[in-house]
Design a protein around this motif. Structure first.
Motif, PDB file in Angstrom:
ATOM      1  N   GLY A  82       0.804  -1.213   0.000  1.00 48.79           N
ATOM      2  CA  GLY A  82       0.000   0.000   0.000  1.00 48.79           C
ATOM      3  C   GLY A  82       0.837   1.263   0.000  1.00 48.79           C
ATOM      4  O   GLY A  82       0.356   2.341   0.364  1.00 48.79           O
ATOM      5  N   ALA A  83       2.096   1.147  -0.397  1.00 50.63           N
ATOM      6  CA  ALA A  83       2.998   2.310  -0.428  1.00 50.63           C
ATOM      7  C   ALA A  83       4.177   1.990  -1.334  1.00 50.63           C
ATOM      8  O   ALA A  83       4.521   0.821  -1.522  1.00 50.63           O
ATOM      9  CB  ALA A  83       3.495   2.644   0.977  1.00 50.63           C
ATOM     10  N   ALA A  84       4.787   3.022  -1.884  1.00 46.61           N
ATOM     11  CA  ALA A  84       5.929   2.850  -2.783  1.00 46.61           C
ATOM     12  C   ALA A  84       7.237   2.900  -1.998  1.00 46.61           C
ATOM     13  O   ALA A  84       7.357   3.611  -0.994  1.00 46.61           O
ATOM     14  CB  ALA A  84       5.936   3.932  -3.855  1.00 46.61           C
ATOM     15  N   PHE A  85       8.218   2.131  -2.473  1.00 45.72           N
ATOM     16  CA  PHE A  85       9.554   2.218  -1.909  1.00 45.72           C
ATOM     17  C   PHE A  85      10.236   3.476  -2.451  1.00 45.72           C
ATOM     18  O   PHE A  85       9.897   3.957  -3.541  1.00 45.72           O
ATOM     19  CB  PHE A  85      10.368   0.973  -2.272  1.00 45.72           C
ATOM     20  N   PRO A  86      11.198   4.027  -1.715  1.00 47.83           N
ATOM     21  CA  PRO A  86      11.895   5.216  -2.203  1.00 47.83           C
ATOM     22  C   PRO A  86      12.517   4.981  -3.578  1.00 47.83           C
ATOM     23  O   PRO A  86      12.971   3.868  -3.879  1.00 47.83           O
ATOM     24  CB  PRO A  86      12.978   5.444  -1.134  1.00 47.83           C
ATOM     25  N   ALA A  87      12.545   6.006  -4.383  1.00 48.92           N
ATOM     26  CA  ALA A  87      13.089   5.891  -5.735  1.00 48.92           C
ATOM     27  C   ALA A  87      14.566   5.514  -5.721  1.00 48.92           C
ATOM     28  O   ALA A  87      15.077   4.959  -6.694  1.00 48.92           O
ATOM     29  CB  ALA A  87      12.881   7.204  -6.482  1.00 48.92           C
ATOM     30  N   SER A  88      15.251   5.820  -4.635  1.00 44.63           N
ATOM     31  CA  SER A  88      16.675   5.496  -4.538  1.00 44.63           C
ATOM     32  C   SER A  88      16.924   3.994  -4.398  1.00 44.63           C
ATOM     33  O   SER A  88      18.039   3.523  -4.619  1.00 44.63           O
ATOM     34  CB  SER A  88      17.302   6.218  -3.344  1.00 44.63           C
ATOM     35  N   PHE A  89      15.900   3.233  -4.033  1.00 42.09           N
ATOM     36  CA  PHE A  89      16.039   1.781  -3.904  1.00 42.09           C
ATOM     37  C   PHE A  89      16.022   1.153  -5.292  1.00 42.09           C
ATOM     38  O   PHE A  89      15.126   1.423  -6.096  1.00 42.09           O
ATOM     39  CB  PHE A  89      14.886   1.191  -3.093  1.00 42.09           C
ATOM     40  N   SER A  90      16.988   0.295  -5.571  1.00 42.74           N
ATOM     41  CA  SER A  90      16.892  -0.507  -6.786  1.00 42.74           C
ATOM     42  C   SER A  90      15.723  -1.477  -6.629  1.00 42.74           C
ATOM     43  O   SER A  90      15.229  -1.712  -5.515  1.00 42.74           O
ATOM     44  CB  SER A  90      18.186  -1.296  -7.014  1.00 42.74           C
ATOM     45  N   ASP A  91      15.276  -2.042  -7.739  1.00 45.20           N
ATOM     46  CA  ASP A  91      14.172  -3.010  -7.654  1.00 45.20           C
ATOM     47  C   ASP A  91      14.564  -4.198  -6.783  1.00 45.20           C
ATOM     48  O   ASP A  91      13.771  -4.673  -5.954  1.00 45.20           O
ATOM     49  CB  ASP A  91      13.784  -3.499  -9.051  1.00 45.20           C
ATOM     50  N   ALA A  92      15.799  -4.678  -6.948  1.00 44.32           N
ATOM     51  CA  ALA A  92      16.246  -5.822  -6.150  1.00 44.32           C
ATOM     52  C   ALA A  92      16.282  -5.473  -4.666  1.00 44.32           C
ATOM     53  O   ALA A  92      15.825  -6.254  -3.818  1.00 44.32           O
ATOM     54  CB  ALA A  92      17.616  -6.286  -6.622  1.00 44.32           C
ATOM     55  N   ASP A  93      16.794  -4.294  -4.323  1.00 41.45           N
ATOM     56  CA  ASP A  93      16.862  -3.906  -2.914  1.00 41.45           C
ATOM     57  C   ASP A  93      15.468  -3.711  -2.319  1.00 41.45           C
ATOM     58  O   ASP A  93      15.233  -4.056  -1.155  1.00 41.45           O
ATOM     59  CB  ASP A  93      17.686  -2.623  -2.750  1.00 41.45           C
ATOM     60  N   ALA A  94      14.556  -3.171  -3.094  1.00 39.54           N
ATOM     61  CA  ALA A  94      13.177  -3.022  -2.605  1.00 39.54           C
ATOM     62  C   ALA A  94      12.586  -4.381  -2.261  1.00 39.54           C
ATOM     63  O   ALA A  94      11.913  -4.539  -1.233  1.00 39.54           O
ATOM     64  CB  ALA A  94      12.321  -2.314  -3.650  1.00 39.54           C
ATOM     65  N   LEU A  95      12.843  -5.377  -3.104  1.00 38.08           N
ATOM     66  CA  LEU A  95      12.308  -6.718  -2.865  1.00 38.08           C
ATOM     67  C   LEU A  95      13.008  -7.394  -1.683  1.00 38.08           C
ATOM     68  O   LEU A  95      12.351  -8.034  -0.850  1.00 38.08           O
ATOM     69  CB  LEU A  95      12.460  -7.569  -4.123  1.00 38.08           C
ATOM     70  N   LEU A  96      14.321  -7.248  -1.604  1.00 40.25           N
ATOM     71  CA  LEU A  96      15.063  -7.893  -0.520  1.00 40.25           C
ATOM     72  C   LEU A  96      14.705  -7.295   0.835  1.00 40.25           C
ATOM     73  O   LEU A  96      14.445  -8.022   1.804  1.00 40.25           O
ATOM     74  CB  LEU A  96      16.568  -7.765  -0.773  1.00 40.25           C
ATOM     75  N   VAL A  97      14.676  -5.985   0.911  1.00 41.79           N
ATOM     76  CA  VAL A  97      14.333  -5.319   2.172  1.00 41.79           C
ATOM     77  C   VAL A  97      12.846  -5.492   2.467  1.00 41.79           C
ATOM     78  O   VAL A  97      12.447  -5.777   3.599  1.00 41.79           O
ATOM     79  CB  VAL A  97      14.707  -3.827   2.119  1.00 41.79           C
ATOM     80  N   GLY A  98      12.025  -5.348   1.432  1.00 47.57           N
ATOM     81  CA  GLY A  98      10.584  -5.413   1.627  1.00 47.57           C
ATOM     82  C   GLY A  98      10.095  -6.749   2.137  1.00 47.57           C
ATOM     83  O   GLY A  98       9.124  -6.813   2.898  1.00 47.57           O
ATOM     84  N   THR A  99      10.761  -7.828   1.751  1.00 48.57           N
ATOM     85  CA  THR A  99      10.328  -9.166   2.174  1.00 48.57           C
ATOM     86  C   THR A  99      11.169  -9.712   3.323  1.00 48.57           C
ATOM     87  O   THR A  99      11.039 -10.879   3.685  1.00 48.57           O
ATOM     88  CB  THR A  99      10.389 -10.154   0.997  1.00 48.57           C
ATOM     89  N   GLY A 100      12.028  -8.875   3.884  1.00 49.47           N
ATOM     90  CA  GLY A 100      12.805  -9.299   5.042  1.00 49.47           C
ATOM     91  C   GLY A 100      13.993 -10.177   4.720  1.00 49.47           C
ATOM     92  O   GLY A 100      14.560 -10.816   5.614  1.00 49.47           O
ATOM     93  N   ARG A 101      14.386 -10.210   3.445  1.00 50.96           N
ATOM     94  CA  ARG A 101      15.544 -11.029   3.077  1.00 50.96           C
ATOM     95  C   ARG A 101      16.850 -10.386   3.520  1.00 50.96           C
ATOM     96  O   ARG A 101      17.864 -11.068   3.645  1.00 50.96           O
ATOM     97  CB  ARG A 101      15.533 -11.304   1.579  1.00 50.96           C
ATOM     98  N   ARG A 102      16.849  -9.109   3.718  1.00 52.13           N
ATOM     99  CA  ARG A 102      17.957  -8.432   4.390  1.00 52.13           C
ATOM    100  C   ARG A 102      17.406  -7.224   5.133  1.00 52.13           C
ATOM    101  O   ARG A 102      16.355  -6.675   4.770  1.00 52.13           O
ATOM    102  CB  ARG A 102      19.062  -8.028   3.410  1.00 52.13           C
TER     103      ARG A 102
END
Length: 218
Positions: free
Chosen positions: A176-196
């Motif tokens: 329900g919200a966008a990740f910061p534009a500075s996040f790469s797509d991979a980093d958004a997915l890794l951080v967003g799903t708790g992988r790092r």
């Protein structure tokens, strides 16, 4: 449908090109080696085949986003089904057997997806989706597991850019919200799903979104 095929083909190719020694390295999934993750992909491919030949005649109850159940904490690696996957992977003994089975069942799943009518209704996990929504949900599955596969294998190819971008948009809609534009797509997915965990700077950029993370999908 095309993105499902491209994401799945890229993931299977990445597995096929791994040297034997990489199967004993850690994956991005807690408690799983690469061989355990590949075994899980075989099971996923079987699930795709089963679902695509399980028709439903009722209205859809889920779509590509609501297909996912969201938990607040990552798995600890001690779930009984996770443990079963580890035992199954060990039973293969040789990496070439895992490669062979994934290529065999995975190719069939890819062909079945290509032949599926996107509007057809299918049933899985006691829910009904269109085949198109089901396969779209799996773009996120393949992309996340491709990231898991290469987490400790810097020489291996990562997921396709278009799969990363689509998966990021899907995760943002789930959040329900966008990740910061500075996040790469991979980093958004890794951080967003708790992988790092996010760095201190990333955490500050996430602002209110940080309180919603991680989004553990299952």
């Amino acid at each position: 449908m095309d993105l499902f095929s491209r994401s799945w083909a890229a993931l299977r190719t990445a597995v096929a090109e791994l040297p034997d020694e990489d199967f004993a390295r850690p994956s991005g999934c807690t408690g799983w080696l690469v061989r355990d993750l590949v075994c899980h992909l075989i099971i996923d491919a079987q699930d795709v085949l089963i679902t695509l030949v399980t028709p439903a005649d009722t209205e859809p109850t889920r779509d590509a986003l609501s297909y996912w159940h969201v938990a607040a904490t990552p798995p600890a690696g001690d779930d009984p089904l996770d443990a079963l996957t580890v035992r199954l992977a060990a039973a293969y003994e040789q990496p070439w057997l895992l490669r062979f089975h994934l290529d065999d069942v995975g190719s069939a799943a890819g062909r079945a997806a290509g032949l599926a009518d996107p509007a057809a209704r299918v049933s899985t996990r006691d829910e009904v989706l269109t085949a198109g929504d089901y396969l779209t949900a799996y773009v996120l599955e393949w992309t996340l597991h491709h990231l898991d596969l290469v987490a400790h294998l810097p020489a291996a190819d990562g997921p396709p850019a278009e799969g990363l971008a689509r998966s990021r948009r899907m995760l943002e809609k789930i959040a329900g919200a966008a990740f910061p534009a500075s996040f790469s797509d991979a980093d958004a997915l890794l951080v967003g799903t708790g992988r790092r965990a996010p760095t201190a700077a990333e955490d500050a950029e996430l602002a209110e979104l940080a309180g919603k993370l991680p989004l553990v999908l299952g």
